[in-house]
Design a protein around this motif. Sequence first.
Motif, PDB file in Angstrom:
ATOM      1  N   GLU A 158      39.322 -34.957   5.952  1.00  0.00           N
ATOM      2  CA  GLU A 158      38.107 -35.300   6.356  1.00  0.00           C
ATOM      3  C   GLU A 158      37.399 -35.974   5.918  1.00  0.00           C
ATOM      4  N   ARG A 159      36.531 -36.501   6.692  1.00  0.00           N
ATOM      5  CA  ARG A 159      35.452 -37.314   5.752  1.00  0.00           C
ATOM      6  C   ARG A 159      34.823 -36.830   5.273  1.00  0.00           C
ATOM      7  N   ARG A 160      33.563 -37.505   3.759  1.00  0.00           N
ATOM      8  CA  ARG A 160      32.610 -36.461   3.689  1.00  0.00           C
ATOM      9  C   ARG A 160      31.814 -36.884   3.728  1.00  0.00           C
ATOM     10  N   LEU A 161      30.274 -36.018   3.385  1.00  0.00           N
ATOM     11  CA  LEU A 161      29.476 -36.449   3.952  1.00  0.00           C
ATOM     12  C   LEU A 161      28.156 -35.936   3.069  1.00  0.00           C
ATOM     13  N   ALA A 162      27.387 -36.819   2.836  1.00  0.00           N
ATOM     14  CA  ALA A 162      26.018 -36.252   2.121  1.00  0.00           C
ATOM     15  C   ALA A 162      24.585 -35.748   2.755  1.00  0.00           C
ATOM     16  N   ALA A 163      24.528 -34.793   2.394  1.00  0.00           N
ATOM     17  CA  ALA A 163      22.931 -33.688   2.477  1.00  0.00           C
ATOM     18  C   ALA A 163      21.966 -34.012   1.710  1.00  0.00           C
ATOM     19  N   VAL A 164      20.868 -33.824   2.328  1.00  0.00           N
ATOM     20  CA  VAL A 164      20.185 -34.588   2.281  1.00  0.00           C
ATOM     21  C   VAL A 164      19.150 -33.308   2.370  1.00  0.00           C
ATOM     22  N   ARG A 243      19.822 -32.142   6.810  1.00  0.00           N
ATOM     23  CA  ARG A 243      20.863 -32.989   7.820  1.00  0.00           C
ATOM     24  C   ARG A 243      21.972 -33.949   7.008  1.00  0.00           C
ATOM     25  N   TYR A 244      22.940 -33.865   7.500  1.00  0.00           N
ATOM     26  CA  TYR A 244      24.843 -34.536   7.161  1.00  0.00           C
ATOM     27  C   TYR A 244      24.720 -34.995   7.513  1.00  0.00           C
ATOM     28  N   LEU A 245      24.948 -36.201   7.067  1.00  0.00           N
ATOM     29  CA  LEU A 245      25.141 -38.170   7.112  1.00  0.00           C
ATOM     30  C   LEU A 245      26.444 -38.290   6.730  1.00  0.00           C
ATOM     31  N   PRO A 246      27.110 -39.252   7.523  1.00  0.00           N
ATOM     32  CA  PRO A 246      28.529 -39.929   7.076  1.00  0.00           C
ATOM     33  C   PRO A 246      28.358 -40.705   5.625  1.00  0.00           C
ATOM     34  N   LEU A 247      29.355 -40.539   5.164  1.00  0.00           N
ATOM     35  CA  LEU A 247      29.002 -41.531   3.516  1.00  0.00           C
ATOM     36  C   LEU A 247      30.095 -42.494   3.924  1.00  0.00           C
ATOM     37  N   SER A 248      29.983 -43.098   3.710  1.00  0.00           N
ATOM     38  CA  SER A 248      30.389 -44.534   4.163  1.00  0.00           C
ATOM     39  C   SER A 248      31.018 -44.529   2.809  1.00  0.00           C
ATOM     40  N   GLY A 249      32.504 -45.373   2.827  1.00  0.00           N
ATOM     41  CA  GLY A 249      32.752 -45.738   1.961  1.00  0.00           C
ATOM     42  C   GLY A 249      33.067 -45.544   0.008  1.00  0.00           C
ATOM     43  N   VAL A 250      33.627 -43.964   0.649  1.00  0.00           N
ATOM     44  CA  VAL A 250      34.041 -42.987  -0.099  1.00  0.00           C
ATOM     45  C   VAL A 250      35.818 -42.233   0.500  1.00  0.00           C
ATOM     46  N   PRO A 251      36.589 -42.135  -0.418  1.00  0.00           N
ATOM     47  CA  PRO A 251      38.072 -41.619  -0.152  1.00  0.00           C
ATOM     48  C   PRO A 251      37.850 -39.747   0.967  1.00  0.00           C
ATOM     49  N   PRO A 252      38.558 -39.873   1.760  1.00  0.00           N
ATOM     50  CA  PRO A 252      38.224 -38.992   2.428  1.00  0.00           C
ATOM     51  C   PRO A 252      38.845 -37.247   1.651  1.00  0.00           C
ATOM     52  N   VAL A 253      38.415 -36.405   1.766  1.00  0.00           N
ATOM     53  CA  VAL A 253      38.963 -34.949   1.401  1.00  0.00           C
ATOM     54  C   VAL A 253      40.009 -34.622   2.367  1.00  0.00           C
ATOM     55  N   THR A 254      40.938 -33.725   1.122  1.00  0.00           N
ATOM     56  CA  THR A 254      42.416 -33.654   2.463  1.00  0.00           C
ATOM     57  C   THR A 254      41.969 -32.021   2.149  1.00  0.00           C
ATOM     58  N   VAL A 255      42.456 -31.451   2.829  1.00  0.00           N
ATOM     59  CA  VAL A 255      42.129 -30.129   3.571  1.00  0.00           C
ATOM     60  C   VAL A 255      43.817 -29.939   3.406  1.00  0.00           C
ATOM     61  N   ASP A 256      44.119 -28.563   2.595  1.00  0.00           N
ATOM     62  CA  ASP A 256      45.607 -28.042   2.054  1.00  0.00           C
ATOM     63  C   ASP A 256      45.641 -27.118   1.991  1.00  0.00           C
ATOM     64  N   PHE A 257      47.121 -26.372   2.359  1.00  0.00           N
ATOM     65  CA  PHE A 257      47.280 -25.078   2.997  1.00  0.00           C
ATOM     66  C   PHE A 257      48.825 -24.715   1.391  1.00  0.00           C
ATOM     67  N   VAL A 258      48.075 -23.446   1.051  1.00  0.00           N
ATOM     68  CA  VAL A 258      48.283 -23.677  -0.541  1.00  0.00           C
ATOM     69  C   VAL A 258      48.780 -22.145  -0.501  1.00  0.00           C
TER      70      VAL A 258
END
Length: 299
Positions: A158-164, A243-258
């Motif tokens: 999933e995408r990373r977001l900036a929070a401001v 406010r959450y904003l899309p953060l461009s130019g960064v790798p996504p976050v991996t969601v895992d089942f452990v």
Amino acid sequence: MELRHLRALAAIGDDGTITGAAAALHITQPALSRTLEQLETRVGVRLVDRTTRSLALTEVGRRLHERAHAILRQTEDALTEAAAGARPLRIGFAWAALGDRTVPLLRAWRDEHPDTPVRVHRDDDPEAALRRGETDAALMRTTPSSGGGLEVRTLYRERRLAAVSEEDPLARKPSVRLADLADREVVLCATAATTAGLWPAGQRPSAFEVANVDEWLTVIATGEAVGVTAEATEHSHPHPGVRYLPLSGVPPVTVDFVRPRTPTHPATAAFLAHLQHMTSAAGPLHRLHQRSDDEPQVY
């Protein structure tokens, strides 16, 4: 070897003192010390380093302390199931579970498996809870520590977001870049997939860490700092001052089942298959990412 030996080590590691552990077990301090000595004699190594002022588990003691919790939990589960039938499947998560997919996934499971309820447990350290046997599997966005015993399956990214803060000038932008945050104070939170490692070495902003998501949100809402997190946070933790904003130019976050390599609940594999099916059907952004050899990663 008896269960009382494992209970003794579990209590000592949890409390950090002989006095407190003995009180928790409702035995005397000399009796607890003798039980610990018996256990150390049985395994042939020192498990606890003790001085007149402090007590700490050795490296071997820490590993056995973790396993002791898991064994005691499995024993309790077995006795409970013998008396009352199968218990619910326990799934741990740190702060966002699967975001806006959580409720539909759980409802679909309930409809398809009415005799196997699922209980979700929020924990600031879901990996530790999993290793102690308090949960049967965990949804994680951080890589498990080494030490063996855990199997990881990637569900989606999933995408990373900036929070401001809503009062921040950046809040009026449709999206931001790392460079827009480089001159700001950044607040980190281990349970919210935040990291200062996204910035190149030598260009990392000033950062400080807080204990949990609630503190993280408060610091951002007041304008003291900005944050970076995963997409699910926006759904699970909306805040009137953030406010959450899309953060461009960064790798996504991996969601895992452990999950443990040795399952602690018979429905664990079926629940994983359910998650894989549901997330792969969620659309391109959330499509399941299979490893090329389709083998789980083991930790």
